[in-house]
Design a protein around this motif. Structure first.
Motif, PDB file in Angstrom:
ATOM      1  N   GLY A 121       0.893  -1.228  -0.046  1.00 37.03           N
ATOM      2  CA  GLY A 121      -0.147  -0.121   0.009  1.00 37.03           C
ATOM      3  C   GLY A 121       0.692   1.275   0.136  1.00 37.03           C
ATOM      4  N   GLU A 122       2.100   1.214   0.085  1.00 32.52           N
ATOM      5  CA  GLU A 122       2.797   2.475   0.055  1.00 32.52           C
ATOM      6  C   GLU A 122       3.272   2.988  -1.273  1.00 32.52           C
ATOM      7  N   ILE A 123       3.948   3.998  -1.338  1.00 33.87           N
ATOM      8  CA  ILE A 123       4.650   4.491  -2.502  1.00 33.87           C
ATOM      9  C   ILE A 123       6.005   4.750  -1.935  1.00 33.87           C
ATOM     10  N   VAL A 124       7.008   3.948  -2.206  1.00 32.56           N
ATOM     11  CA  VAL A 124       8.385   4.237  -1.956  1.00 32.56           C
ATOM     12  C   VAL A 124       9.209   4.804  -3.142  1.00 32.56           C
ATOM     13  N   SER A 125      10.004   5.755  -2.825  1.00 33.59           N
ATOM     14  CA  SER A 125      10.882   6.220  -4.014  1.00 33.59           C
ATOM     15  C   SER A 125      12.420   5.948  -3.528  1.00 33.59           C
ATOM     16  N   SER A 184       6.999  14.301  -3.147  1.00 30.90           N
ATOM     17  CA  SER A 184       5.717  14.753  -2.969  1.00 30.90           C
ATOM     18  C   SER A 184       4.684  13.943  -3.078  1.00 30.90           C
ATOM     19  N   ILE A 185       4.742  12.692  -3.786  1.00 36.97           N
ATOM     20  CA  ILE A 185       3.877  11.520  -3.653  1.00 36.97           C
ATOM     21  C   ILE A 185       4.191  10.583  -3.002  1.00 36.97           C
ATOM     22  N   SER A 186       5.262  10.256  -2.354  1.00 31.80           N
ATOM     23  CA  SER A 186       5.896   9.201  -1.700  1.00 31.80           C
ATOM     24  C   SER A 186       5.567   8.977  -0.167  1.00 31.80           C
ATOM     25  N   ASP A 187       5.363   8.099   0.462  1.00 31.24           N
ATOM     26  CA  ASP A 187       5.317   7.804   1.888  1.00 31.24           C
ATOM     27  C   ASP A 187       6.726   7.848   2.466  1.00 31.24           C
ATOM     28  N   ARG A 188       7.606   7.173   1.747  1.00 34.35           N
ATOM     29  CA  ARG A 188       9.005   7.090   2.401  1.00 34.35           C
ATOM     30  C   ARG A 188       9.996   6.935   1.090  1.00 34.35           C
ATOM     31  N   ALA A 189      11.156   7.369   1.540  1.00 35.40           N
ATOM     32  CA  ALA A 189      12.076   7.474   0.368  1.00 35.40           C
ATOM     33  C   ALA A 189      13.414   6.880   0.889  1.00 35.40           C
ATOM     34  N   TYR A 190      14.252   6.596  -0.071  1.00 32.38           N
ATOM     35  CA  TYR A 190      15.865   6.041   0.075  1.00 32.38           C
ATOM     36  C   TYR A 190      16.679   6.958  -0.753  1.00 32.38           C
ATOM     37  N   GLU A 236      17.507   7.623   4.669  1.00 30.89           N
ATOM     38  CA  GLU A 236      16.157   6.968   4.515  1.00 30.89           C
ATOM     39  C   GLU A 236      15.382   7.662   5.453  1.00 30.89           C
ATOM     40  N   GLY A 237      14.231   7.652   5.069  1.00 28.26           N
ATOM     41  CA  GLY A 237      12.997   8.483   6.062  1.00 28.26           C
ATOM     42  C   GLY A 237      11.640   8.679   5.539  1.00 28.26           C
ATOM     43  N   ALA A 238      10.858   9.303   5.888  1.00 22.45           N
ATOM     44  CA  ALA A 238       9.578   9.745   5.408  1.00 22.45           C
ATOM     45  C   ALA A 238       9.886  10.559   4.604  1.00 22.45           C
ATOM     46  N   ALA A 239       9.088  10.603   3.407  1.00 20.94           N
ATOM     47  CA  ALA A 239       9.245  11.475   2.183  1.00 20.94           C
ATOM     48  C   ALA A 239       9.248  13.062   2.861  1.00 20.94           C
ATOM     49  N   GLU A 240       8.213  13.155   3.633  1.00 29.35           N
ATOM     50  CA  GLU A 240       8.194  14.424   3.937  1.00 29.35           C
ATOM     51  C   GLU A 240       9.311  15.161   4.722  1.00 29.35           C
ATOM     52  N   LEU A 257      12.441  14.124   4.368  1.00 28.70           N
ATOM     53  CA  LEU A 257      13.435  14.077   3.369  1.00 28.70           C
ATOM     54  C   LEU A 257      13.404  15.508   2.496  1.00 28.70           C
ATOM     55  N   LEU A 258      12.065  15.870   2.299  1.00 27.28           N
ATOM     56  CA  LEU A 258      11.885  17.043   1.598  1.00 27.28           C
ATOM     57  C   LEU A 258      12.355  18.180   2.306  1.00 27.28           C
ATOM     58  N   HIS A 259      12.330  18.065   3.637  1.00 26.27           N
ATOM     59  CA  HIS A 259      12.996  19.406   4.400  1.00 26.27           C
ATOM     60  C   HIS A 259      14.234  19.153   4.838  1.00 26.27           C
ATOM     61  N   ASN A 260      14.957  17.962   4.378  1.00 30.00           N
ATOM     62  CA  ASN A 260      16.412  17.685   4.986  1.00 30.00           C
ATOM     63  C   ASN A 260      17.258  18.542   4.216  1.00 30.00           C
ATOM     64  N   GLU A 261      18.234  19.092   4.860  1.00 35.08           N
ATOM     65  CA  GLU A 261      18.996  20.262   4.347  1.00 35.08           C
ATOM     66  C   GLU A 261      19.938  19.768   3.065  1.00 35.08           C
ATOM     67  N   SER A 262      20.662  18.469   3.567  1.00 35.29           N
ATOM     68  CA  SER A 262      21.411  17.862   2.511  1.00 35.29           C
ATOM     69  C   SER A 262      20.720  17.467   1.638  1.00 35.29           C
ATOM     70  N   VAL A 263      19.627  16.825   1.507  1.00 36.85           N
ATOM     71  CA  VAL A 263      18.684  16.624   0.500  1.00 36.85           C
ATOM     72  C   VAL A 263      18.453  17.667  -0.455  1.00 36.85           C
ATOM     73  N   GLN A 264      17.745  18.537   0.123  1.00 34.01           N
ATOM     74  CA  GLN A 264      17.517  19.882  -0.715  1.00 34.01           C
ATOM     75  C   GLN A 264      18.707  20.614  -1.438  1.00 34.01           C
ATOM     76  N   LYS A 265      19.989  20.258  -0.628  1.00 33.76           N
ATOM     77  CA  LYS A 265      21.343  20.760  -1.515  1.00 33.76           C
ATOM     78  C   LYS A 265      21.492  19.792  -2.692  1.00 33.76           C
ATOM     79  N   ALA A 266      21.554  18.715  -2.392  1.00 37.39           N
ATOM     80  CA  ALA A 266      22.029  17.491  -3.528  1.00 37.39           C
ATOM     81  C   ALA A 266      20.989  17.387  -4.489  1.00 37.39           C
ATOM     82  N   TYR A 267      19.810  17.321  -4.245  1.00 39.61           N
ATOM     83  CA  TYR A 267      18.676  16.723  -5.036  1.00 39.61           C
ATOM     84  C   TYR A 267      17.616  17.705  -5.472  1.00 39.61           C
ATOM     85  N   LEU A 268      17.546  18.812  -4.601  1.00 37.91           N
ATOM     86  CA  LEU A 268      16.208  19.554  -4.971  1.00 37.91           C
ATOM     87  C   LEU A 268      16.464  20.760  -5.606  1.00 37.91           C
ATOM     88  N   GLY A 269      18.029  20.952  -5.583  1.00 38.29           N
ATOM     89  CA  GLY A 269      18.517  22.334  -6.139  1.00 38.29           C
ATOM     90  C   GLY A 269      17.918  23.484  -5.441  1.00 38.29           C
TER      91      GLY A 269
END
Ligand SMILES: Nc1ncnc2c1ncn2[C@@H]1O[C@H](COP(=O)(O)OP(=O)(O)O)[C@@H](O)[C@H]1O
Ligand SMILES: [Mg+2]
Lengths: 288, 236
Positions: B29-33, B201-207, B217-221, B223-235
């Motif tokens: 039932g999850e969406i995992v990315s 934005s559509i996932s429950d969790r992500a790696y 790894e963690g909840a998508a929400e 990771l969206l607000h994680n600083e290093s993720v923002q720098k590396a992958y969210l531009g």
């Protein structure tokens, strides 16, 4: 007129053999050099059933079909399947080895002397003022029926569609749930069964069996497959018929008949120069 | 309930180690990315799970059964389906034939026809091009075809490898809408994307995958607000 019929029926024989080359190339991505020798296996099967066991033609034909099909499957399982994913050169050398193996086995069992086998006399019929042997007509009609059947099979059945899918993208086909190994086995089986049919018609024209019987028609049919565009089923049919007609026309003209084979291979070179992928070959779009 | 569980998965290309023992799971039932830069090993992960690339070490468990050694084609009838990277529709076959091949494991002819009709009503452009060979379709249409084709086997777990690659923003939105839609129909989704923002934005969790290892790894929400993720992958 009779030259045309002879050519068409020889062409049908080439086409039936060429289909085996082209299907195996298209689907298993390999040149099965031993394919021509399957014709020889079929011819010896007919020889054994008719001359040794004194059975009729139909028994011999069915026997040849069954034996060739099994040989094709066995060849794939034992020689080629273990090499799946190996370098194309290794596969090619193996195929040449299988070819020699089959030829040597035939020599061991039957000796090297050509042996006559008489499939019976069929008489001839009058077509458009020319007297055409019934065997020629049979070759043409049955050849056409087999090829039409194959075309329907490949285009209309699930297995046929799976064959096309494997031919284009083996990985994607597997993702559809297609058992790629099974499809390759089926391909060898069909190619070998067609070779068995070819062996029957070949013996109607030249009623002699010998261990090297398969090499020349094999090479000619391979040429036909390349002319038509290797991997393409209609290409093999067209290439085969074309080559058969040209061969018989050349043979009927005294001035050039000694050069027939040279002309045929010359045609191959010419076509490949103009169109390197053959008449109906497809250029693979490279994926990005 | 864990639907897919990957433990210590190792995959090599010759001597090159592409996956250095990664572990992750997808619950029913999850969406995992799975996000990560080019060359991180996302495609290798997806393809080795489906048996397209041999596994060197570790285990892949699907619905409680180890599937490392199960031939890939058998996984489809068990409910796994994949939209591969680069779509890989059968270019020389028609749209219709592509969809029929998607239903290769399905036996019910009437159901297959119904499924195709449904896909055609969802993607009218595919319906109009039913008898056209897939190679003549545009990139977006091919992606829709690939996604429709993957649903023809009635999967329980749908794996998508960069479905938005090379598409215009409008089409990217459409692709993500479709994924959400499939998910709403009860399909569990494992999504590989470079478009991390959309994916998260559509996932429950992500790696987050980095050169063959799971870096985060963690909840998508989160990771969206994680600083290093923002720098590396969210531009950002
Ligand atoms: N067929 C291959 N042969 C050798 N190396 C490969 C092959 N495919 C991928 N790789 C390597 O494996 C690593 C992971 O690739 P891939 O799984 O495609 O990454 P991603 O999908 O995350 O972009 C990369 O370093 C890539 O160069
Ligand atoms: Mg990738």
């Amino acid at each position: 007129m009779s030259v045309l019929f002879d050519g068409l029926s020889l062409g049908a024989i080439y086409a039936m053999i060429a289909l085996g080359y082209t299907m195996v190339y298209g689907i298993a991505k390999m040149l099965n050099f031993a394919h021509g020798d399957i014709i020889m296996v079929g011819a010896y099967a007919i020889y054994t059933t008719m001359v040794f066991w004194g059975k009729g033609l139909w028994v011999a034909v069915i026997g040849a079909a069954v034996l060739c099909t099994l040989m094709g499957i066995l060849m794939e399982k034992l020689a080629y399947k273990p090499l799946r994913g190996a370098s194309p050169l290794a596969v090619l050398i193996t195929a040449i080895g299988v070819s020699y193996l089959l030829q040597s086995l035939a020599q061991l069992i039957f000796g090297v002397t050509p042996r006559p086998v008489n499939l019976g006399s069929f008489g001839s019929v009058e077509i458009l003022g020319a007297s055409i042997p019934v065997s020629t007509v049979l070759t043409l009609v049955i050849g056409a029926v087999l090829m039409a059947g194959l075309t329907l099979f490949v285009n209309k059945t699930n297995t046929g569609r799976a064959m096309q899918a494997v031919s284009e993208d083996r990985g994607a086909a597997q993702l559809m749930g297609v058992n790629v190994n099974f499809i390759i086995m089926i391909t060898f089986a069909i190619g070998s069964a067609l070779a068995a049919a070819a062996s029957v018609f070949y013996l109607m024209q030249i009623p002699l069996v010998e261990p090297l019987l398969g090499s020349m028609p094999g090479i000619k049919a391979f040429t036909a497959a390349v002319i038509g565009g290797i991997g393409s089923i209609p290409g093999a049919m067209i290439g085969g018929v074309m080559l058969g007609v040209i061969e018989k026309i050349c043979l009927s003209i005294d001035a050039i008949k000694d050069y027939t084979t040279a002309i045929e291979f010359g045609l191959l070179i010419l076509i490949l120069l103009v169109r390197p992928i053959g008449l109906l070959g497809k250029k693979r779009r490279e994926k990005v | 309930m864990e639907m897919l569980k990957v433990e210590n998965l190792q995959v090599y290309y010759g001597v090159i180690c592409a996956l250095k023992g990664i572990s992750f799971h997808v619950d029913q039932g999850e969406i995992v990315s799975l996000i990560g830069a080019n060359g991180a090993g996302k495609t290798t992960t997806m393809q080795s799970i489906m048996g397209l690339i041999p596994i060197k070490g570790g285990t892949v468990t699907y619905n409680g059964q180890v599937i490392n050694r199960v031939p890939g084609h058998k996984l489809v009838s068990r409910g796994m389906s994949q939209v591969p990277e680069g779509r890989r529709v059968f270019q020389d076959l028609t749209v219709y034939e592509n969809l029929v091949l998607g239903a290769y494991t399905q036996k019910d002819k009437a159901q297959i026809r119904k499924d195709i009709d449904e896909i055609y009503s969802r993607f009218p452009r595919l319906g109009e091009r039913s008898r056209q060979v897939a190679g003549t379709l545009s990139g977006g249409e091919q992606q829709m075809l690939a996604m429709g084709r993957a649903m023809m086997s009635h999967p329980k777990l749908l794996m998508l490898d960069e479905p938005s690659m090379g598409l215009s923003p409008l089409l990217v939105d459409q692709v993500f809408d479709i994924i959400r839609d499939y998910h709403r129909q009860g399909v569990t989704v494992l999504l590989v994307e470079q478009n991390a923002k959309k994916a998260l934005s559509i996932s429950d969790r992500a790696y987050v995958l980095e050169t063959g290892s799971i870096a985060l790894e963690g909840a998508a929400e989160d990771l969206l607000h994680n600083e290093s993720v923002q720098k590396a992958y969210l531009g950002e």
